[in-house]
Design a protein around this motif. Structure first.
Motif, short mmCIF file in Angstrom:
data_model
loop_
_atom_site.label_atom_id
_atom_site.label_comp_id
_atom_site.label_asym_id
_atom_site.label_seq_id
_atom_site.Cartn_x
_atom_site.Cartn_y
_atom_site.Cartn_z
N ILE A 140 -85.18 -9.59 40.72
CA ILE A 140 -84.50 -10.85 40.40
C ILE A 140 -85.13 -12.01 41.17
N THR A 141 -85.36 -13.12 40.46
CA THR A 141 -85.83 -14.35 41.10
C THR A 141 -84.95 -15.50 40.63
N THR A 150 -86.86 -9.48 35.66
CA THR A 150 -87.80 -8.68 34.91
C THR A 150 -87.37 -7.23 35.08
N TYR A 151 -87.61 -6.41 34.08
CA TYR A 151 -87.32 -4.98 34.22
C TYR A 151 -88.28 -4.24 33.30
N VAL A 152 -88.29 -2.92 33.45
CA VAL A 152 -89.24 -2.10 32.71
C VAL A 152 -88.51 -1.44 31.54
N GLY A 158 -94.55 2.59 24.81
CA GLY A 158 -95.20 2.46 26.12
C GLY A 158 -94.25 1.89 27.15
N VAL A 159 -94.84 1.42 28.25
CA VAL A 159 -94.08 0.90 29.38
C VAL A 159 -94.25 -0.62 29.38
N CYS A 160 -93.23 -1.33 28.88
CA CYS A 160 -93.32 -2.80 28.73
C CYS A 160 -92.52 -3.49 29.83
N THR A 161 -92.86 -4.76 30.07
CA THR A 161 -92.01 -5.57 30.95
C THR A 161 -91.15 -6.49 30.09
N MET A 162 -89.85 -6.47 30.38
CA MET A 162 -88.85 -7.22 29.64
C MET A 162 -88.24 -8.27 30.56
N LEU A 163 -87.56 -9.27 29.96
CA LEU A 163 -86.94 -10.32 30.77
C LEU A 163 -85.51 -10.58 30.30
N ILE A 164 -84.60 -10.74 31.26
CA ILE A 164 -83.24 -11.21 30.99
C ILE A 164 -82.98 -12.39 31.92
N SER A 165 -82.31 -13.43 31.41
CA SER A 165 -81.95 -14.58 32.24
C SER A 165 -80.43 -14.75 32.23
N THR A 166 -79.90 -15.17 33.38
CA THR A 166 -78.46 -15.43 33.46
C THR A 166 -78.20 -16.55 34.46
N GLU A 173 -78.95 -13.48 28.73
CA GLU A 173 -79.82 -13.74 27.58
C GLU A 173 -81.00 -12.77 27.61
N ARG A 174 -81.06 -11.90 26.62
CA ARG A 174 -82.18 -10.95 26.54
C ARG A 174 -83.37 -11.67 25.90
N ARG A 175 -84.50 -11.73 26.61
CA ARG A 175 -85.63 -12.51 26.12
C ARG A 175 -86.80 -11.63 25.66
N GLY A 176 -86.56 -10.32 25.61
CA GLY A 176 -87.53 -9.41 24.99
C GLY A 176 -88.71 -9.10 25.88
N VAL A 177 -89.79 -8.67 25.19
CA VAL A 177 -90.99 -8.21 25.90
C VAL A 177 -91.76 -9.43 26.40
N ILE A 178 -92.09 -9.45 27.70
CA ILE A 178 -92.96 -10.54 28.17
C ILE A 178 -94.37 -10.04 28.49
N LEU A 179 -94.54 -8.74 28.69
CA LEU A 179 -95.89 -8.18 28.84
C LEU A 179 -95.93 -6.85 28.11
#
Ligand code: MAN
Length: 358
Positions: A140-141, A150-152, A158-166, A173-179
């Motif tokens: 968390i930042t 960010t979470y995995v 595969g192993v993606c990086t995902m993002l949620i903001s609150t 807010e689920r913001r989907g795959v970022i990497l």
């Protein structure tokens, strides 16, 4: 090694109810942690395994359209050297022996130590095709008035990086795959660097020209990332020979960005996971793809029983660090089973970071 000021076990599997009657909790570890108005938000990774056993088969749980399913894989079809995975002897494909979701706990501070009275507030379960095999290891930042984590997401993709903001830890807010895969250990900087948002990330090249290493990237918002460049000098030699990754989101200090990093000393051909330990690096304030100083080796290793023996033996895996009056409180996963918190004298840790000439 730097002497710890204290160590507490914060949460253990026995403290939690399973999310489904077919499952039992086998781990609660690798938490994202942040202070919010005098309380501490602990966003923990919770790992569960099926209760049922079937002779000759290993269970491998997964989520499909929000529902939990248990697949049964024939034992004689699976390589089982790593306690975390089942690898098909015919296809080489990997499945997990568990499935992870995230749970938010609130803890109150109590003096120099921590009350173990963390209260569960909500659960975030895997959703969608990138999260089939579970969601793991949030970091968390806080940037402005928003907390980004960010979470995995692990899945057949595969192993993606995902993002949620609150903003309030109530609406997310689920913001989907970022990497895209395979990439994890993503740490967002708490402020812009050179006018852009910044991150550290850790691609895992499958063609083996290079070992996994930490990279830097930048963005004008949070979902499109570019300007990728390797961060040289993060690895701490033998203790990190197998892999290295960023552990805790960067903290601004007088000497640059302080980042805790982790690595494993697994030898090639070794079946287990190796010993996971943690080091510290200082990155240049304006060009954070440059390491300016680092600890000579790991400053934190598995020491206590609950770090040395567990779901995966010999793991300390920091995922959050918070400064309190000259003390750095490090939140970490212990043996992939418990959440621990320990304290270090910040000045001592910083002075253990020696300048690096590359
Ligand atoms: C992986 C990480 C963590 C885990 C460690 C130790 O590299 O993704 O989830 O804690 O291994 O098993």
């Amino acid at each position: 090694m730097i002497q710890r000021l204290f160590t507490h076990k914060l949460l253990s599997p026995g403290d939690l109810e399973p999310s489904d009657p077919r499952m039992r909790v086998v781990g609660v570890f690798n938490p994202g942690v942040v202070e919010v108005g005098g309380r501490t938000a602990i966003l923990a990774r919770v790992v569960e395994q099926p209760v049922e056993e079937r002779a000759g088969y290993f269970p491998s749980p997964r989520y499909d359209a929000g529902a939990l399913h248990i697949d049964w894989l024939a034992c004689d079809e699976c390589e089982t050297g790593d306690p975390r995975t089942l690898v098909s002897k015919t296809t080489g494909r990997v499945r997990l022996r568990f499935v992870s979701h995230l749970r938010l706990f609130w803890a109150e501070h109590s003096g120099p130590g921590y009350a173990a009275s963390a209260v569960e507030a909500l659960r975030i379960l895997p959703e969608g095709p990138h999260e089939t095999y579970g969601i793991e290891d949030p970091r968390i930042t806080r940037i402005g008035d928003t907390y980004h984590f960010t979470y995995v997401g692990v899945s057949p993709l595969g192993v993606c990086t995902m993002l949620i903001s609150t903003q309030d830890f109530v609406a997310f807010e689920r913001r989907g795959v970022i990497l895209p895969p395979d990439n994890k250990d993503v740490l967002l900087f708490p402020e812009k660097v050179g006018g852009r948002y910044a991150m550290l990330h850790r691609p895992m090249p499958s063609m083996k020209f290079a070992p996994p290493r930490v990279w830097f990237a930048e963005s004008d918002e949070f979902t499109h990332w570019g300007g990728h460049r390797p961060v040289e000098g993060v690895s701490l030699g033998g203790a990190f020979r197998d892999r290295v990754g960023g552990s805790t989101p960067p903290i601004r200090t007088d000497r640059g960005w302080l980042v805790l990093v982790h690595g494993s000393d697994k030898q090639p051909g070794d079946g287990g996971a190796g010993v996971y330990s943690a080091g510290a690096v200082l990155l240049d304030r304006d060009e954070p793809w440059r390491v300016v100083a680092r600890t000579a080796g790991p400053f934190m290793r598995p020491e206590h029983d609950f770090e040395r023996r567990g779901f995966v033996d010999n793991v300390v895996f920091p995922t959050a660090a918070i400064v309190h009056n000259g003390r750095l409180d490090v939140y970490y996963g212990a043996a992939d089973e418990h959440i621990g918190v320990c304290g270090f004298d910040l000045a001592r840790l910083e002075s253990a970071c020696a300048p690096l000439e590359l």
